[in-house]
Design a protein around this motif. Sequence first.
Motif, short mmCIF file in Angstrom:
data_model
loop_
_atom_site.label_atom_id
_atom_site.label_comp_id
_atom_site.label_asym_id
_atom_site.label_seq_id
_atom_site.Cartn_x
_atom_site.Cartn_y
_atom_site.Cartn_z
N TRP A 278 5.63 -0.70 0.46
CA TRP A 278 4.17 -0.64 0.42
C TRP A 278 3.59 -2.03 0.69
CZ3 TRP A 278 3.30 2.66 -4.64
CH2 TRP A 278 3.82 3.95 -4.43
N SER A 279 2.69 -2.09 1.66
CA SER A 279 2.18 -3.38 2.10
C SER A 279 0.70 -3.28 2.45
CB SER A 279 2.96 -3.86 3.33
OG SER A 279 2.37 -5.01 3.90
N TYR A 280 -0.09 -4.19 1.89
CA TYR A 280 -1.51 -4.27 2.23
C TYR A 280 -1.74 -4.97 3.57
CZ TYR A 280 -2.25 -3.00 -2.68
OH TYR A 280 -2.26 -2.35 -3.89
N VAL A 281 -0.71 -5.61 4.09
CA VAL A 281 -0.82 -6.27 5.39
C VAL A 281 -1.04 -5.24 6.50
CG1 VAL A 281 0.51 -7.58 7.11
CG2 VAL A 281 0.46 -8.33 4.72
N ASN A 282 -0.60 -4.01 6.26
CA ASN A 282 -0.65 -2.97 7.29
C ASN A 282 -2.02 -2.27 7.31
OD1 ASN A 282 0.10 -0.01 8.37
ND2 ASN A 282 1.62 -1.47 9.10
N HIS A 283 -3.07 -3.03 7.59
CA HIS A 283 -4.42 -2.50 7.66
C HIS A 283 -4.89 -2.45 9.11
CE1 HIS A 283 -4.54 -6.90 6.99
NE2 HIS A 283 -5.43 -6.87 7.97
N HIS A 284 -5.99 -1.74 9.33
CA HIS A 284 -6.55 -1.62 10.67
C HIS A 284 -7.96 -2.22 10.68
CE1 HIS A 284 -7.52 -0.15 14.61
NE2 HIS A 284 -8.35 0.77 14.19
N CYS A 293 -4.89 -0.06 3.23
CA CYS A 293 -3.97 0.82 2.54
C CYS A 293 -4.19 0.71 1.03
CB CYS A 293 -2.52 0.44 2.85
SG CYS A 293 -2.04 0.65 4.57
N GLY A 294 -4.27 1.85 0.37
CA GLY A 294 -4.31 1.90 -1.08
C GLY A 294 -3.08 2.61 -1.61
N PHE A 295 -2.67 2.28 -2.84
CA PHE A 295 -1.44 2.83 -3.39
C PHE A 295 -1.63 3.37 -4.81
CE2 PHE A 295 -0.35 -0.38 -0.22
CZ PHE A 295 0.41 0.39 0.65
N GLY A 296 -2.87 3.69 -5.15
CA GLY A 296 -3.14 4.28 -6.45
C GLY A 296 -2.99 3.34 -7.62
N GLU A 297 -3.05 2.05 -7.36
CA GLU A 297 -2.96 1.03 -8.41
C GLU A 297 -4.26 0.25 -8.42
OE1 GLU A 297 0.45 -1.46 -8.29
OE2 GLU A 297 1.82 0.15 -7.71
N ALA A 298 -5.08 0.50 -9.42
CA ALA A 298 -6.43 -0.07 -9.44
C ALA A 298 -6.42 -1.60 -9.32
CB ALA A 298 -7.16 0.36 -10.71
N VAL A 299 -5.60 -2.26 -10.12
CA VAL A 299 -5.62 -3.72 -10.12
C VAL A 299 -5.14 -4.28 -8.79
CG1 VAL A 299 -4.62 -5.78 -11.18
CG2 VAL A 299 -5.37 -3.88 -12.62
N ALA A 300 -4.00 -3.79 -8.31
CA ALA A 300 -3.44 -4.30 -7.05
C ALA A 300 -4.32 -3.95 -5.87
CB ALA A 300 -2.03 -3.75 -6.84
N ASP A 301 -4.84 -2.73 -5.83
CA ASP A 301 -5.70 -2.32 -4.72
C ASP A 301 -6.97 -3.17 -4.69
OD1 ASP A 301 -3.82 -0.39 -4.17
OD2 ASP A 301 -5.10 1.33 -4.66
N GLN A 302 -7.55 -3.43 -5.84
CA GLN A 302 -8.77 -4.24 -5.90
C GLN A 302 -8.50 -5.69 -5.50
OE1 GLN A 302 -10.29 -3.64 -9.86
NE2 GLN A 302 -10.66 -1.45 -9.52
N ARG A 303 -7.35 -6.20 -5.91
CA ARG A 303 -6.97 -7.57 -5.52
C ARG A 303 -6.82 -7.66 -4.01
NH1 ARG A 303 -1.64 -8.95 -8.25
NH2 ARG A 303 -0.92 -7.41 -6.73
N ALA A 304 -6.19 -6.66 -3.41
CA ALA A 304 -6.02 -6.64 -1.96
C ALA A 304 -7.37 -6.55 -1.25
CB ALA A 304 -5.12 -5.48 -1.54
#
Length: 345
Positions: A278-284, A293-304
């Motif tokens: 799982w990688s936030y680098v893979n965005h468009h 990309c979100g992965f259902g993790e509030a803290v990590a998704d918000q940080r990204a």
Amino acid sequence: MTWRMPSETAPHDRTWMAFPREGFTMGDSAAGREECYAAWTEVAHAVAEFEPVSMVVDPTEIERARRMLSAEIDIVELPLDEFWMRDFGPTFVVDDDRPNVLGAVDWTFNGWGSPDWAEWTKSAEVVRGVAPLVGAEIVSSTLVNEGGGIHVDGAGTVLLTETVQLDPRRNPYADKRRVEAEMERTIGATQAIWLRRGLTRDYESLGTNGHVDIVATIPSPGRLLVHAQTDPAHPDHEVSRDVRAALEGTTDAAGRTWDIVDVPAPATLRDAHGFVDWSYVNHHVVNDGVIACGFGEAVADQRATALLEEAYPGRRVVTVDARPIFARGGGVHCITQQQPRVEAS
């Protein structure tokens, strides 16, 4: 003529995608199939908030696509087997000497090295179906390559991976010099930066053998966003550390050393099949926005989200659940392909 692949942040005319169709990648359960259709549809609708979307649809899926996709999404009927548009679709390029001309690089596609499960012969012909629809000149290439295997800054720099372009299942007779010459001819890249490898999961059955677009990207000249696995329990902890160290010793085509920004991975380490990639680098990147990309993790998704907002100032970040996409071998960037805007003729 000199072709150049613009930065993904340059203005787009549209985004291209491919609608899922039944087969190995989708899965064999009814729930899995519905999950796949829904994930691709969600990304299409997210992109359509910012720019037009053209969706290539296999004839067997036309009825479903029309039912699931909003009326504003343009449906293009062409034969498909795989549906990772970034990889088999056109890599669009421009000619700075002819500002109203669009090119479409037609890489040779063999299903990521022709693994036993892959069905790819229909999708390998999609470029020749799409290019005439947008008036693009086809730029043919005998190099086996995929759009997810490269990242550019639009100013001469390209990121590559030794296990992709030099993969003997793809290009058994290639060396770096030959690959770099082809990158210069087709996308205008004069400075190639080679990564030794990609993320661990990407070398398993549904992987690409090391695509760069889940490892690093160039949001602006002289800057890199790099996937960072911070947990030593994950094998990508060492991989991402080595990638960063390698990039620190390189410069872009203008001779700049990189400002490297770490993008931490989500906390989840494993799914039912092993270590995740799982990688936030893979965005468009889209006009005025970023589909993340979100992965259902509030803290990590918000940080990204905060990191992407800082990396792409003035663009609105929209997050979609990318877990169903990654479960099938890729992310949001892998299923989208931007068509840059050119001047009207």
